[in-house]
Write a protein that holds these residues in place. Structure first.
Motif, PDB file in Angstrom:
ATOM      1  N   VAL A  52       0.946  -1.140   0.034  1.00  0.00           N
ATOM      2  CA  VAL A  52      -0.005   0.140  -0.026  1.00  0.00           C
ATOM      3  C   VAL A  52       0.790   1.313  -0.011  1.00  0.00           C
ATOM      4  O   VAL A  52       1.931   1.412   0.548  1.00  0.00           O
ATOM      5  CB  VAL A  52      -0.709  -0.117   1.257  1.00  0.00           C
ATOM      6  N   CYS A  53       0.325   2.263  -0.704  1.00  0.00           N
ATOM      7  CA  CYS A  53       1.360   3.696  -0.782  1.00  0.00           C
ATOM      8  C   CYS A  53       1.713   4.007   0.756  1.00  0.00           C
ATOM      9  O   CYS A  53       0.757   4.065   1.583  1.00  0.00           O
ATOM     10  CB  CYS A  53       0.144   4.590  -1.284  1.00  0.00           C
ATOM     11  N   SER A  54       2.727   4.474   0.766  1.00  0.00           N
ATOM     12  CA  SER A  54       3.390   4.472   1.993  1.00  0.00           C
ATOM     13  C   SER A  54       2.936   5.918   2.796  1.00  0.00           C
ATOM     14  O   SER A  54       2.690   6.062   3.863  1.00  0.00           O
ATOM     15  CB  SER A  54       4.915   4.801   2.294  1.00  0.00           C
ATOM     16  N   TYR A  55       2.240   6.989   1.827  1.00  0.00           N
ATOM     17  CA  TYR A  55       1.488   8.039   2.545  1.00  0.00           C
ATOM     18  C   TYR A  55       0.287   7.639   3.054  1.00  0.00           C
ATOM     19  O   TYR A  55       0.031   7.997   4.358  1.00  0.00           O
ATOM     20  CB  TYR A  55       1.091   8.872   1.245  1.00  0.00           C
ATOM     21  N   VAL A  56      -0.307   6.567   2.728  1.00  0.00           N
ATOM     22  CA  VAL A  56      -1.552   6.226   3.497  1.00  0.00           C
ATOM     23  C   VAL A  56      -1.490   5.378   4.838  1.00  0.00           C
ATOM     24  O   VAL A  56      -1.888   5.836   5.881  1.00  0.00           O
ATOM     25  CB  VAL A  56      -2.661   4.986   2.552  1.00  0.00           C
ATOM     26  N   GLY A  62      -7.209  10.497 -10.998  1.00  0.00           N
ATOM     27  CA  GLY A  62      -6.445   9.648 -11.504  1.00  0.00           C
ATOM     28  C   GLY A  62      -5.888   8.445 -10.614  1.00  0.00           C
ATOM     29  O   GLY A  62      -5.371   7.426 -11.054  1.00  0.00           O
ATOM     30  N   CYS A  63      -5.954   8.745  -8.994  1.00  0.00           N
ATOM     31  CA  CYS A  63      -5.259   7.813  -8.190  1.00  0.00           C
ATOM     32  C   CYS A  63      -6.394   6.944  -7.434  1.00  0.00           C
ATOM     33  O   CYS A  63      -7.167   7.510  -6.846  1.00  0.00           O
ATOM     34  CB  CYS A  63      -4.247   8.488  -7.146  1.00  0.00           C
ATOM     35  N   TYR A  64      -6.383   5.806  -7.976  1.00  0.00           N
ATOM     36  CA  TYR A  64      -7.487   4.964  -7.265  1.00  0.00           C
ATOM     37  C   TYR A  64      -7.119   4.902  -5.698  1.00  0.00           C
ATOM     38  O   TYR A  64      -8.104   4.938  -4.788  1.00  0.00           O
ATOM     39  CB  TYR A  64      -7.434   3.669  -7.730  1.00  0.00           C
ATOM     40  N   THR A  65      -5.945   5.008  -5.090  1.00  0.00           N
ATOM     41  CA  THR A  65      -5.515   4.915  -3.753  1.00  0.00           C
ATOM     42  C   THR A  65      -6.418   5.874  -2.946  1.00  0.00           C
ATOM     43  O   THR A  65      -6.713   5.842  -1.928  1.00  0.00           O
ATOM     44  CB  THR A  65      -4.020   5.023  -3.520  1.00  0.00           C
ATOM     45  N   PHE A  66      -6.331   7.068  -3.687  1.00  0.00           N
ATOM     46  CA  PHE A  66      -7.163   8.183  -2.821  1.00  0.00           C
ATOM     47  C   PHE A  66      -8.818   7.776  -2.474  1.00  0.00           C
ATOM     48  O   PHE A  66      -8.899   8.299  -1.319  1.00  0.00           O
ATOM     49  CB  PHE A  66      -7.447   9.388  -3.872  1.00  0.00           C
ATOM     50  N   MET A  67      -9.133   6.912  -3.204  1.00  0.00           N
ATOM     51  CA  MET A  67     -10.598   6.709  -2.856  1.00  0.00           C
ATOM     52  C   MET A  67     -10.611   5.662  -1.703  1.00  0.00           C
ATOM     53  O   MET A  67     -11.267   5.723  -0.814  1.00  0.00           O
ATOM     54  CB  MET A  67     -11.475   5.781  -4.129  1.00  0.00           C
ATOM     55  N   LYS A  68      -9.632   4.860  -1.632  1.00  0.00           N
ATOM     56  CA  LYS A  68      -9.631   3.671  -0.418  1.00  0.00           C
ATOM     57  C   LYS A  68      -9.131   4.612   0.704  1.00  0.00           C
ATOM     58  O   LYS A  68      -9.600   4.304   1.835  1.00  0.00           O
ATOM     59  CB  LYS A  68      -8.504   2.699  -0.865  1.00  0.00           C
ATOM     60  N   TRP A  69      -8.348   5.445   0.548  1.00  0.00           N
ATOM     61  CA  TRP A  69      -7.420   6.181   1.645  1.00  0.00           C
ATOM     62  C   TRP A  69      -8.863   6.955   2.209  1.00  0.00           C
ATOM     63  O   TRP A  69      -8.927   7.016   3.584  1.00  0.00           O
ATOM     64  CB  TRP A  69      -6.507   7.428   1.091  1.00  0.00           C
ATOM     65  N   PHE A  70      -9.646   7.486   1.698  1.00  0.00           N
ATOM     66  CA  PHE A  70     -10.819   8.228   2.175  1.00  0.00           C
ATOM     67  C   PHE A  70     -11.922   7.508   2.760  1.00  0.00           C
ATOM     68  O   PHE A  70     -12.571   7.663   3.633  1.00  0.00           O
ATOM     69  CB  PHE A  70     -11.481   9.334   1.139  1.00  0.00           C
ATOM     70  N   LYS A 127       8.484   3.642  -5.273  1.00  0.00           N
ATOM     71  CA  LYS A 127       7.591   2.528  -4.778  1.00  0.00           C
ATOM     72  C   LYS A 127       6.316   2.554  -4.780  1.00  0.00           C
ATOM     73  O   LYS A 127       5.473   1.923  -5.273  1.00  0.00           O
ATOM     74  CB  LYS A 127       8.271   1.444  -3.750  1.00  0.00           C
ATOM     75  N   SER A 128       6.020   3.635  -4.139  1.00  0.00           N
ATOM     76  CA  SER A 128       4.490   3.863  -3.558  1.00  0.00           C
ATOM     77  C   SER A 128       3.463   4.043  -4.547  1.00  0.00           C
ATOM     78  O   SER A 128       2.440   3.674  -4.447  1.00  0.00           O
ATOM     79  CB  SER A 128       4.546   4.681  -2.525  1.00  0.00           C
ATOM     80  N   CYS A 129       4.098   5.099  -5.555  1.00  0.00           N
ATOM     81  CA  CYS A 129       2.956   5.628  -6.544  1.00  0.00           C
ATOM     82  C   CYS A 129       2.816   5.406  -7.712  1.00  0.00           C
ATOM     83  O   CYS A 129       3.658   5.651  -8.881  1.00  0.00           O
ATOM     84  CB  CYS A 129       3.512   7.070  -6.605  1.00  0.00           C
ATOM     85  N   ASN A 130       1.666   4.580  -7.994  1.00  0.00           N
ATOM     86  CA  ASN A 130       1.481   4.221  -9.451  1.00  0.00           C
ATOM     87  C   ASN A 130       1.101   5.424 -10.282  1.00  0.00           C
ATOM     88  O   ASN A 130       1.528   5.114 -11.639  1.00  0.00           O
ATOM     89  CB  ASN A 130       0.349   3.184  -9.465  1.00  0.00           C
ATOM     90  N   SER A 131       0.470   6.412  -9.902  1.00  0.00           N
ATOM     91  CA  SER A 131       0.112   7.455 -10.750  1.00  0.00           C
ATOM     92  C   SER A 131       1.339   8.042 -11.338  1.00  0.00           C
ATOM     93  O   SER A 131       1.393   8.659 -12.502  1.00  0.00           O
ATOM     94  CB  SER A 131      -0.540   8.516  -9.570  1.00  0.00           C
ATOM     95  N   PHE A 132       2.553   7.928 -10.720  1.00  0.00           N
ATOM     96  CA  PHE A 132       3.857   8.632 -11.242  1.00  0.00           C
ATOM     97  C   PHE A 132       4.402   7.431 -11.860  1.00  0.00           C
ATOM     98  O   PHE A 132       4.745   7.783 -13.059  1.00  0.00           O
ATOM     99  CB  PHE A 132       4.795   9.253 -10.161  1.00  0.00           C
ATOM    100  N   ASP A 135      11.462   5.618  -2.214  1.00  0.00           N
ATOM    101  CA  ASP A 135      10.034   5.388  -1.839  1.00  0.00           C
ATOM    102  C   ASP A 135       9.777   7.156  -1.411  1.00  0.00           C
ATOM    103  O   ASP A 135      10.713   7.939  -1.198  1.00  0.00           O
ATOM    104  CB  ASP A 135       9.715   4.482  -0.830  1.00  0.00           C
ATOM    105  N   LEU A 136       8.309   7.292  -1.157  1.00  0.00           N
ATOM    106  CA  LEU A 136       8.129   8.511  -0.555  1.00  0.00           C
ATOM    107  C   LEU A 136       8.518   8.712   0.844  1.00  0.00           C
ATOM    108  O   LEU A 136       9.418   9.680   1.208  1.00  0.00           O
ATOM    109  CB  LEU A 136       6.723   8.765  -0.714  1.00  0.00           C
ATOM    110  N   VAL A 137       7.850   8.019   1.863  1.00  0.00           N
ATOM    111  CA  VAL A 137       7.955   8.089   3.492  1.00  0.00           C
ATOM    112  C   VAL A 137       8.472   7.018   4.017  1.00  0.00           C
ATOM    113  O   VAL A 137       8.293   6.901   5.078  1.00  0.00           O
ATOM    114  CB  VAL A 137       6.792   8.625   3.723  1.00  0.00           C
TER     115      VAL A 137
HETATM  116  S1  SF4 Z   1      -0.951   9.706  -6.140  1.00  0.00           S
HETATM  117 FE1  SF4 Z   1       0.632   8.345  -5.584  1.00  0.00          FE
HETATM  118  S2  SF4 Z   1       1.502   9.126  -3.605  1.00  0.00           S
HETATM  119 FE2  SF4 Z   1      -0.808  10.197  -3.892  1.00  0.00          FE
HETATM  120  S3  SF4 Z   1      -1.869   8.591  -2.939  1.00  0.00           S
HETATM  121 FE3  SF4 Z   1      -1.961   8.079  -4.974  1.00  0.00          FE
HETATM  122  S4  SF4 Z   1      -0.444   6.166  -4.928  1.00  0.00           S
HETATM  123 FE4  SF4 Z   1       0.032   7.535  -3.116  1.00  0.00          FE
END
Ligand code: SF4
Length: 424
Positions: free
Chosen positions: A86-90, A121-129, A362-367, A392-394
């Protein structure tokens, strides 16, 4: 960098951030509403027009990492069942929340009155919220931004986003804040945004000079901080960008380079374009690897993740909802790969780069998705040699200083050989 070595704009920003976190901590008593939202596609002017304070979870995560707190938070989140993938930001955010939701500056973060998810464009945002909604049991509103698959925003896409803002976001904000929509206030915020955006673009484009008075990757992280987060469309943001521009223009007049963790970088042997976000856990060490080699970054894509102002976009107070739609649609990660390649190739040419570097996290598929073909295509189009490095990010477990240093040193040697006309 000691306090005395920091630029005035850096100190100003530090104070702005501390004051923002202080206001957030006091929000339950002062009654200021709180809206959580993400950096790409953030609608700060709209949120602020309701008198609400924005909280940006990615900013909390990266600030926690810069203060050495992310490792513990990530470990706690993984222990609670969040996968290593999972994205390390989350995970950093979830770990912080579980540890009492204490902000990077040590103040307590309030609960959100609304989660505003602008989907760029980032699916992780949905799961995070979704995780935060479960935690806080608060309302969430979703803004769907169509991906620029054909490399542009069509009129129908624009209308679709503006209609969602009018018909679902504004009512959700009215309900969460108890305040009526004030279009004139939104226009005023947008006016301040556009003025600050002019100053930011002047700062970013100053890197076309030799020596470059800025570092457009590591230094730009500071320059874009206020405009990508809580301060776009505010008086404080406006004042910050005026100060920053004056500071940079002063350096241009004196022929000086930027301040870096290794001191002022006046001698600049390599001019680089960088793609991808930086590493935050070892930010200064990473920057030093470049500065010690007299390498300056003259353009980067990360400094466009919260707005591609240098491509000409400005918030337009004459068309408040349409301009917010344009802004969201044009975010870097909402653009297709050919548009990103075009941007990088243009940077390499306009900023007279010697090299082009991808920092893949590693974390970010959007990038990260598509970065290798992008590397090859930019090389093919510009004739400039590229390099690929990873961390990685964090999550500090993915930052290998020795590997990165070795890789960078060989790359700089290759650039030297190329300059000297030695065949690679
Ligand atoms: S854009 Fe990248 S860094 Fe930001 S939440 Fe999505 S996967 Fe994580």
């Amino acid at each position: 960098m000691s306090e005395s070595e920091k630029d005035l704009s850096m100190l100003l920003q530090k104070d702005m951030l501390a004051e923002h976190y202080r206001r957030l901590e006091a929000a339950p008593e002062t009654g200021e509403p709180v809206v959580y939202t993400f950096v790409p596609g953030n609608l700060t002017e709209l949120i602020r027009s309701f008198g609400a304070l924005p909280v940006l979870p990615e900013i909390n995560a990266l600030q926690s990492a810069m203060r050495g707190k992310s490792q513990g938070y990530i470990a706690a989140a993984e222990k609670a069942g969040h996968s290593e993938d999972v994205c390390s930001y989350v995970k950093c955010d979830i770990g912080m929340l579980k540890a009492g939701n204490v902000s990077p500056t040590g103040t307590r973060l309030p609960k959100p009155d609304l989660l505003l998810l602008s989907y760029t464009g980032c699916y992780t945002f949905m799961k995070w919220f979704e995780l935060l909604r479960e935690e806080y049991r608060c309302p969430m509103v979703f803004l769907q931004i169509p991906y620029q698959g054909d490399g542009e925003q069509s009129p129908a896409m624009r209308q679709y986003v503006a209609r969602q803002i009018r018909e679902s976001l504004i009512p959700a904000l009215e309900k969460a804040t108890g305040r009526a929509f004030d279009e004139e206030r939104l226009r005023e915020n947008l006016r301040m945004s556009a003025a600050a955006e002019d100053d930011l673009v002047a700062v970013l484009q100053s890197a076309k000079k030799t020596p470059s008075p800025i570092d457009a990757y590591f230094g730009a992280v500071y320059y874009v901080g206020p405009i990508f987060s809580a301060f776009r469309g505010t008086e404080e943001g406006l004042a910050y960008y005026r100060t920053l521009r004056q500071e940079v223009e002063g350096r241009v007049a004196r022929g000086e380079g930027p301040t870096t963790p290794s001191g002022r970088l006046d001698r600049q042997k390599y001019r680089l374009v960088v793609e991808g976000p930086p590493n935050w856990t070892h930010f200064r060490e990473f920057w030093r690897m470049f500065a010690d080699e007299e390498a300056v970054v003259v353009a980067s894509t990360y400094s466009k993740v919260g707005g591609t102002y240098d491509l000409g976009f400005r918030h337009d107070p004459a068309d408040p909802l349409g301009t917010l739609a344009d802004y969201c649609s044009g975010c870097y990660t909402n653009r297709n790969l050919p548009s990103r390649v075009e941007m990088l190739a243009r940077y390499a040419e306009e900023y007279r780069a010697d090299g082009f570097l991808i920092h893949s996290v590693k974390s970010c598929n959007s990038f990260s998705a598509g970065q290798l073909p992008m590397l090859r295509e930019v090389e093919r189009r510009t004739g400039i040699p590229g390099a690929f490095i990873e961390s990685d990010l964090v999550d500090p477990r993915y930052f290998s200083a020795a590997n990165l240093k070795n890789r960078l040193e060989s790359y700089f040697q290759m650039l030297d050989a190329r300059k000297a006309g030695v065949p690679a």
